[in-house]
Design an enzyme around this catalytic site. Structure first.
Site, PDB file in Angstrom:
ATOM      1  N   GLU A 264       1.008  -1.338   0.011  1.00 56.11           N
ATOM      2  CA  GLU A 264       0.079  -0.053  -0.227  1.00 56.11           C
ATOM      3  C   GLU A 264       0.893   1.145  -0.096  1.00 56.11           C
ATOM      4  O   GLU A 264       1.400   1.510   0.916  1.00 56.11           O
ATOM      5  CB  GLU A 264      -0.929   0.023   1.084  1.00 56.11           C
ATOM      6  CG  GLU A 264      -2.328   0.830   1.117  1.00 56.11           C
ATOM      7  CD  GLU A 264      -1.941   2.389   1.526  1.00 56.11           C
ATOM      8  OE1 GLU A 264      -1.805   2.917   0.776  1.00 56.11           O
ATOM      9  OE2 GLU A 264      -2.054   2.366   2.649  1.00 56.11           O
ATOM     10  N   CYS A 298      -2.903   8.637   3.146  1.00 56.38           N
ATOM     11  CA  CYS A 298      -2.716   8.293   1.648  1.00 56.38           C
ATOM     12  C   CYS A 298      -3.984   8.832   0.805  1.00 56.38           C
ATOM     13  O   CYS A 298      -3.729   9.209  -0.478  1.00 56.38           O
ATOM     14  CB  CYS A 298      -2.579   6.872   1.294  1.00 56.38           C
ATOM     15  SG  CYS A 298      -0.780   6.178   2.153  1.00 56.38           S
TER      16      CYS A 298
END
Length: 496
Positions: A264, A298
């Site tokens: 990720e 993010c």
């Protein structure tokens, strides 16, 4: 200098008064043998603890113990579920301790810390549920020619030893998303928490230990890239779960070789406001998604794409909303945005804002820095070449851009090298479905922002944002192997 008392089992005293955050080996919590670094209170920028890097010799012992614990693991799926449920109960019971530790080492507002604690509890409970129902499936071998006497099924078996490398920006729930599913699947885990926020992860490991997890199934080490590389050099580490920058992820993937990974990585997150969006519903969500945790998520909205027909009104409303956001001391009542993870990062964001304005962008709100606190900032008219427009800022900054057609908005999102998540506000079903099919991202959230996440959903990206999926059910499947079993029956038992 503010010095906290020694209150946690994972810490040991030191002559200078600062507790030393230890490593968890099979024999218990021990001080690392490597170089020490200071953990700062992110708002006051004062030392609160030290963390000692785990030495190569200690890491070798950890891998030996993890491999042995995995081979002798006596936890049944029911046992795994029980341990994870008890760990969730302990996290909930120790919420105030988690708040104190996390707020000091992250600088997050109280509401953000409380939310992360609650989500961690949910993630552990979801992992417990998945541990109990992990299973394979029947394979209809008898449907093939000449195979009438055979039965087939699959088993999901643990991959073995899992390396989990976790970030500073979600030092509790992202850790739970790595280790919860890994343990639920029957693996052993080596956890490397972020050096800026090690104590939150250690407190979670302490809860799992108190919950009755078998010795050696979870161990914690500290250090930088060299420590991670030392672990990766051992082929007994069979799976790597990493959350962090695209650059670091690429290095880990190169060393991982043929081993399986879940990555990720970086992102430039967009949210799209169409001309029919319910702005009273959308705008408060946009503000929260852009500035919570000081934009250090993010999926924090970095670029807000707004239909030209409503852009002027949206810009005016957002400028007023952002200017009023309380920021500063994260423990102050009502504080929305606290400091960034370091003074250096706050100074970088300040430079990027100044460069954007110098290049022609308009500063609508914020733009100031005091210590590590950057005021929530709203920009418009920023050239595409500016860093805030083409690189991940990871700070409390959002840029407004206009678009004329949904095709133009989709093309803008897809033009970046990243593809984690995008939000879209519209009441038109055809627009929503078109975006869902054409946006090259891991998640499309209709009438929610790019940062919308429910912990049970599959979560991950495409392109330079990574691959593999978090979310307990999805992650457990990532962290297990599918083994096919066939059974040939004697003709007299095969039946029809």
């Amino acid at each position: 200098m503010t010095i906290e008392p020694l209150i946690h089992a994972f810490e040991t005293p030191d002559p200078d008064g600062l507790p030393v955050c230890g490593s968890l080996l099979a024999e218990g919590w021990v001080a690392g043998d490597g170089r020490r670094t200071v953990v700062l209170d992110k708002y006051r920028l004062e030392p609160i603890a030290q963390v000692a890097a785990t030495s190569a010799a200690q890491i070798a012992r950890m891998i030996d113990a993890a491999s042995g614990a995995r081979a002798s693991n006596s936890h049944s799926p029911h046992d795994r579920g029980r341990v994870l449920e008890e760990a969730a109960r302990l996290v909930e019971a120790k919420a105030d301790a988690f708040l104190a530790v996390m707020q000091a080492e992250t600088g997050y507002a109280t509401s953000d810390c409380r939310n992360e604690i609650a989500r961690c509890v949910q993630t552990l409970r979801l992992s417990a549920e998945e541990a109990r129902r992990l299973s394979g499936e029947m394979v209809p071998l008898a449907g093939a020619p000449g195979q009438g006497g055979r039965l087939g099924f699959t088993l999901r078996v643990p991959v073995g030893v899992v390396l989990a490398v976790t970030p500073f920006n979600a030092p509790l729930n992202t850790v739970a998303h790595k280790i919860g599913p890994a343990l639920a699947a029957g693996n052993a885990v080596l956890l490397k928490p972020a050096s800026q926020t090690p104590r939150t992860a250690c407190l979670l490991a302490q809860c799992l230990d108190e919950a009755g997890l078998e010795t050696g199934l979870l161990q914690v080490f500290h250090g930088g890239g060299e420590a991670v590389s030392t672990v990766l050099a051992d082929p007994r580490v069979r799976f790597i779960a990493f959350t962090g920058s695209t650059e670091v992820g690429a290095k880990i993937q190169a060393q991982a070789g043929l081993r399986r990974t879940q990555m990720e990585l970086g992102s430039i997150a967009f949210t799209v406001l169409c001309d029919d969006a319910d702005l009273d519903y959308a705008l408060p969500r946009v503000v929260a998604a852009a500035y919570r945790k000081a934009g250090q998520v993010c999926t924090s909205i970095q670029i807000l794409l707004v239909d030209e027909r409503i852009r002027a009104g949206v810009t005016e409303r957002l400028a007023a909303m952002v200017a009023e956001l309380p920021h500063g001391d994260p423990a102050a009542p009502g504080c929305f945005t606290g400091p960034m993870i370091s003074l250096a990062e706050a100074e970088r964001v300040e430079r990027w804002i100044a460069a954007a304005v110098e290049a022609g962008g308009r500063l609508l709100a914020g733009g100031r820095r005091e210590g590590a606190v950057v005021a929530p900032t709203l920009l418009a008219g920023v050239p595409r070449r500016a860093d805030v427009s083409c690189r991940e800022i990871f700070g409390p900054v959002m840029c407004i851009e206009g678009f004329s057609t949904i095709d133009e908005a989709i093309a803008r999102v897809n033009a970046t090298p990243y593809g984690l998540a995008t939000g879209l506000f519209t009441n038109r079903l055809d627009t929503a479905l078109q975006a869902a099919r054409r946006l090259d991202v891991g998640g499309v959230h209709i009438n929610e922002t790019s940062s919308s996440r429910v912990d049970l959903m599959p979560y991950g990206g495409t392109k330079d944002s990574g691959f593999g999926r978090e979310g307990p059910r999805a992650a457990i499947h990532e962290m297990t192997e599918e083994r096919v079993i066939s059974l040939a029956l004697p003709q007299r038992l095969a039946g029809g």
